[in-house]
Design a protein around this motif. Structure first.
Motif, PDB file in Angstrom:
ATOM      1  N   ALA A 152      24.415 -17.897  -7.517  1.00 41.93           N
ATOM      2  CA  ALA A 152      24.000 -16.699  -8.244  1.00 41.93           C
ATOM      3  C   ALA A 152      24.725 -15.505  -7.655  1.00 41.93           C
ATOM      4  CB  ALA A 152      22.500 -16.503  -8.120  1.00 41.93           C
ATOM      5  N   SER A 153      24.931 -14.529  -8.489  1.00 36.32           N
ATOM      6  CA  SER A 153      25.475 -13.260  -8.019  1.00 36.32           C
ATOM      7  C   SER A 153      24.669 -12.161  -8.683  1.00 36.32           C
ATOM      8  CB  SER A 153      26.956 -13.144  -8.366  1.00 36.32           C
ATOM      9  OG  SER A 153      27.123 -13.183  -9.770  1.00 36.32           O
ATOM     10  N   GLY A 154      24.787 -10.993  -8.181  1.00 37.80           N
ATOM     11  CA  GLY A 154      24.038  -9.888  -8.755  1.00 37.80           C
ATOM     12  C   GLY A 154      23.999  -8.728  -7.791  1.00 37.80           C
ATOM     13  N   TYR A 155      22.947  -7.952  -7.898  1.00 42.56           N
ATOM     14  CA  TYR A 155      22.807  -6.782  -7.041  1.00 42.56           C
ATOM     15  C   TYR A 155      21.343  -6.577  -6.685  1.00 42.56           C
ATOM     16  CZ  TYR A 155      21.152  -4.237 -11.156  1.00 42.56           C
ATOM     17  OH  TYR A 155      20.435  -3.844 -12.241  1.00 42.56           O
ATOM     18  N   LEU A 156      21.137  -5.752  -5.668  1.00 45.90           N
ATOM     19  CA  LEU A 156      19.809  -5.345  -5.248  1.00 45.90           C
ATOM     20  C   LEU A 156      19.899  -3.881  -4.854  1.00 45.90           C
ATOM     21  CD1 LEU A 156      16.936  -6.463  -4.760  1.00 45.90           C
ATOM     22  CD2 LEU A 156      17.641  -6.981  -2.422  1.00 45.90           C
ATOM     23  N   LYS A 157      19.094  -3.038  -5.473  1.00 43.50           N
ATOM     24  CA  LYS A 157      19.010  -1.620  -5.125  1.00 43.50           C
ATOM     25  C   LYS A 157      17.706  -1.420  -4.383  1.00 43.50           C
ATOM     26  CE  LYS A 157      21.566  -0.026  -9.173  1.00 43.50           C
ATOM     27  NZ  LYS A 157      21.510   0.808 -10.392  1.00 43.50           N
ATOM     28  N   ILE A 158      17.812  -0.893  -3.158  1.00 42.89           N
ATOM     29  CA  ILE A 158      16.625  -0.719  -2.324  1.00 42.89           C
ATOM     30  C   ILE A 158      16.402   0.767  -2.096  1.00 42.89           C
ATOM     31  CG2 ILE A 158      15.514  -1.271  -0.142  1.00 42.89           C
ATOM     32  CD1 ILE A 158      17.320  -3.744   0.033  1.00 42.89           C
ATOM     33  N   TYR A 159      15.236   1.231  -2.504  1.00 44.08           N
ATOM     34  CA  TYR A 159      14.817   2.617  -2.352  1.00 44.08           C
ATOM     35  C   TYR A 159      13.735   2.663  -1.273  1.00 44.08           C
ATOM     36  CZ  TYR A 159      17.127   2.742  -6.898  1.00 44.08           C
ATOM     37  OH  TYR A 159      18.039   2.602  -7.916  1.00 44.08           O
ATOM     38  N   PRO A 160      13.293   3.847  -0.841  1.00 45.68           N
ATOM     39  CA  PRO A 160      12.296   3.900   0.249  1.00 45.68           C
ATOM     40  C   PRO A 160      11.004   3.127  -0.016  1.00 45.68           C
ATOM     41  CG  PRO A 160      13.270   6.051  -0.057  1.00 45.68           C
ATOM     42  CD  PRO A 160      13.787   5.186  -1.181  1.00 45.68           C
ATOM     43  N   ASP A 161      10.554   3.043  -1.269  1.00 41.29           N
ATOM     44  CA  ASP A 161       9.285   2.357  -1.525  1.00 41.29           C
ATOM     45  C   ASP A 161       9.342   1.389  -2.706  1.00 41.29           C
ATOM     46  OD1 ASP A 161       9.572   4.235  -3.503  1.00 41.29           O
ATOM     47  OD2 ASP A 161       7.541   5.057  -3.324  1.00 41.29           O
ATOM     48  N   ARG A 162      10.561   1.097  -3.197  1.00 40.58           N
ATOM     49  CA  ARG A 162      10.684   0.180  -4.327  1.00 40.58           C
ATOM     50  C   ARG A 162      12.073  -0.460  -4.321  1.00 40.58           C
ATOM     51  NH1 ARG A 162      13.494   2.878  -8.496  1.00 40.58           N
ATOM     52  NH2 ARG A 162      13.811   5.061  -7.984  1.00 40.58           N
ATOM     53  N   TYR A 163      12.234  -1.448  -5.188  1.00 42.06           N
ATOM     54  CA  TYR A 163      13.531  -2.116  -5.316  1.00 42.06           C
ATOM     55  C   TYR A 163      13.763  -2.470  -6.783  1.00 42.06           C
ATOM     56  CZ  TYR A 163      10.938  -6.437  -5.884  1.00 42.06           C
ATOM     57  OH  TYR A 163      10.081  -7.402  -6.358  1.00 42.06           O
ATOM     58  N   GLN A 164      15.009  -2.748  -7.100  1.00 41.92           N
ATOM     59  CA  GLN A 164      15.403  -3.223  -8.424  1.00 41.92           C
ATOM     60  C   GLN A 164      16.562  -4.180  -8.211  1.00 41.92           C
ATOM     61  OE1 GLN A 164      16.591  -0.132 -11.145  1.00 41.92           O
ATOM     62  NE2 GLN A 164      17.787  -1.549 -12.363  1.00 41.92           N
ATOM     63  N   GLY A 165      16.629  -5.249  -8.991  1.00 41.81           N
ATOM     64  CA  GLY A 165      17.704  -6.211  -8.799  1.00 41.81           C
ATOM     65  C   GLY A 165      18.049  -6.969 -10.057  1.00 41.81           C
ATOM     66  N   PHE A 166      19.095  -7.789  -9.938  1.00 42.58           N
ATOM     67  CA  PHE A 166      19.596  -8.583 -11.044  1.00 42.58           C
ATOM     68  C   PHE A 166      20.290  -9.810 -10.466  1.00 42.58           C
ATOM     69  CE2 PHE A 166      23.103  -9.716 -13.875  1.00 42.58           C
ATOM     70  CZ  PHE A 166      22.457  -9.833 -15.092  1.00 42.58           C
ATOM     71  N   VAL A 167      19.969 -10.995 -11.001  1.00 41.29           N
ATOM     72  CA  VAL A 167      20.639 -12.220 -10.562  1.00 41.29           C
ATOM     73  C   VAL A 167      21.081 -13.089 -11.738  1.00 41.29           C
ATOM     74  CG1 VAL A 167      19.670 -12.417  -8.237  1.00 41.29           C
ATOM     75  CG2 VAL A 167      18.439 -13.404 -10.162  1.00 41.29           C
ATOM     76  N   GLY A 168      21.456 -12.465 -12.840  1.00 40.28           N
ATOM     77  CA  GLY A 168      22.051 -13.248 -13.906  1.00 40.28           C
ATOM     78  C   GLY A 168      21.484 -13.085 -15.293  1.00 40.28           C
ATOM     79  N   CYS A 169      20.249 -12.639 -15.440  1.00 36.54           N
ATOM     80  CA  CYS A 169      19.680 -12.554 -16.781  1.00 36.54           C
ATOM     81  C   CYS A 169      18.868 -11.276 -16.968  1.00 36.54           C
ATOM     82  CB  CYS A 169      18.812 -13.779 -17.063  1.00 36.54           C
ATOM     83  SG  CYS A 169      18.204 -13.818 -18.762  1.00 36.54           S
ATOM     84  N   ASN A 170      17.793 -11.126 -16.261  1.00 37.84           N
ATOM     85  CA  ASN A 170      16.897  -9.980 -16.410  1.00 37.84           C
ATOM     86  C   ASN A 170      16.929  -9.090 -15.175  1.00 37.84           C
ATOM     87  OD1 ASN A 170      15.272 -10.449 -18.986  1.00 37.84           O
ATOM     88  ND2 ASN A 170      15.201 -12.442 -17.991  1.00 37.84           N
ATOM     89  N   VAL A 171      16.604  -7.837 -15.381  1.00 38.64           N
ATOM     90  CA  VAL A 171      16.442  -6.904 -14.265  1.00 38.64           C
ATOM     91  C   VAL A 171      15.007  -7.067 -13.770  1.00 38.64           C
ATOM     92  CG1 VAL A 171      16.381  -4.471 -13.603  1.00 38.64           C
ATOM     93  CG2 VAL A 171      18.136  -5.294 -15.191  1.00 38.64           C
ATOM     94  N   PHE A 172      14.847  -7.227 -12.456  1.00 39.80           N
ATOM     95  CA  PHE A 172      13.516  -7.354 -11.868  1.00 39.80           C
ATOM     96  C   PHE A 172      13.283  -6.168 -10.946  1.00 39.80           C
ATOM     97  CE2 PHE A 172      16.521  -9.794  -9.376  1.00 39.80           C
ATOM     98  CZ  PHE A 172      16.286  -9.367  -8.071  1.00 39.80           C
ATOM     99  N   TYR A 173      12.020  -5.857 -10.671  1.00 35.04           N
ATOM    100  CA  TYR A 173      11.696  -4.684  -9.867  1.00 35.04           C
ATOM    101  C   TYR A 173      10.342  -4.866  -9.207  1.00 35.04           C
ATOM    102  CZ  TYR A 173       9.270  -3.834 -14.248  1.00 35.04           C
ATOM    103  OH  TYR A 173       8.496  -3.986 -15.359  1.00 35.04           O
ATOM    104  N   GLY A 174      10.077  -4.000  -8.231  1.00 33.68           N
ATOM    105  CA  GLY A 174       8.802  -4.069  -7.547  1.00 33.68           C
ATOM    106  C   GLY A 174       8.695  -3.047  -6.440  1.00 33.68           C
ATOM    107  N   ALA A 175       7.648  -3.171  -5.681  1.00 31.41           N
ATOM    108  CA  ALA A 175       7.374  -2.260  -4.571  1.00 31.41           C
ATOM    109  C   ALA A 175       7.916  -2.852  -3.279  1.00 31.41           C
ATOM    110  CB  ALA A 175       5.871  -2.018  -4.447  1.00 31.41           C
ATOM    111  N   LEU A 176       8.092  -1.982  -2.316  1.00 27.32           N
ATOM    112  CA  LEU A 176       8.668  -2.359  -1.034  1.00 27.32           C
ATOM    113  C   LEU A 176       7.886  -1.659   0.066  1.00 27.32           C
ATOM    114  CD1 LEU A 176      11.431  -3.627   0.117  1.00 27.32           C
ATOM    115  CD2 LEU A 176      12.190  -1.283   0.138  1.00 27.32           C
ATOM    116  N   ARG A 177       7.536  -2.369   1.108  1.00 27.12           N
ATOM    117  CA  ARG A 177       6.807  -1.782   2.231  1.00 27.12           C
ATOM    118  C   ARG A 177       7.454  -2.208   3.544  1.00 27.12           C
ATOM    119  NH1 ARG A 177       5.295   0.499  -1.546  1.00 27.12           N
ATOM    120  NH2 ARG A 177       3.241   0.554  -2.459  1.00 27.12           N
ATOM    121  N   VAL A 178       7.488  -1.299   4.506  1.00 26.00           N
ATOM    122  CA  VAL A 178       7.921  -1.635   5.860  1.00 26.00           C
ATOM    123  C   VAL A 178       6.663  -2.016   6.619  1.00 26.00           C
ATOM    124  CG1 VAL A 178       8.971  -0.774   7.982  1.00 26.00           C
ATOM    125  CG2 VAL A 178       9.857  -0.029   5.765  1.00 26.00           C
ATOM    126  N   MET A 179       6.628  -3.269   7.101  1.00 22.97           N
ATOM    127  CA  MET A 179       5.424  -3.755   7.754  1.00 22.97           C
ATOM    128  C   MET A 179       5.541  -3.783   9.270  1.00 22.97           C
ATOM    129  SD  MET A 179       3.523  -4.037   5.216  1.00 22.97           S
ATOM    130  CE  MET A 179       2.078  -4.846   5.858  1.00 22.97           C
TER     131      MET A 179
END
Length: 148
Positions: free
Chosen positions: A51-78
């Motif tokens: 698979a190839s694609g991208y991942l965009k990481i923001y301070p509290d969320r992310y967005q990515g793609f690995v071939g078909c759909n764009v996926f997204y969610g929240a991000l936390r530093v634990m």
């Protein structure tokens, strides 16, 4: 102050700082994981995933793609070098079966705690490459754009 009292004081202070999360600020202050990343490789249970694609990481969320759909969610530093991925959704495009299969397999394991490991420096962007790793999945990322 007696040596034993001093040691107890340091232990109490250290546990208090850990409980407050002050030691976890190292990765938040560094924030080298922020920005746009090209996915160079993915491994699930030791098996490479094509698979190839991208991942965009923001301070509290992310967005990515690995071939078909764009996926997204929240991000936390634990912890000091742990990011917790919390999936929230994805677009709903119809894609080829192979693309859907790769994406579904990826998204099944792209959640929970990931250790951020720095690797060698990318000479074009002067940023370190990183690996997001948990016991089942590893994602190799190289800088794609500007830091956020």
């Amino acid at each position: 102050m007696r040596p034993i009292s001093f040691i107890l004081f340091i232990c109490m202070l250290g546990s208090r700082l850990l409980a407050d999360g002050n030691f976890t600020l190292a990765i938040e202050n560094d924030r080298e994981y922020l920005g746009e990343w090209k996915i160079d490789g993915i491994s699930i249970d030791g098996t490479p995933l094509k698979a190839s694609g991208y991942l965009k990481i923001y301070p509290d969320r992310y967005q990515g793609f690995v071939g078909c759909n764009v996926f997204y969610g929240a991000l936390r530093v634990m912890e000091q070098n742990l990011l917790t991925i919390i999936p929230q959704g994805a677009t709903n495009r119809t894609c080829k079966n192979k693309q859907n299969s790769i994406e579904a397999h990826f998204l099944r394991y792209f959640l929970g705690a990931f250790e951020v490991q720095k690797t060698f420096l990318d000479t074009k962007t002067l940023r370190s490459k990183i690996i997001l790793k948990n016991p089942r999945m590893s994602i190799w990322l190289s800088p794609r754009g500007k830091r956020r």
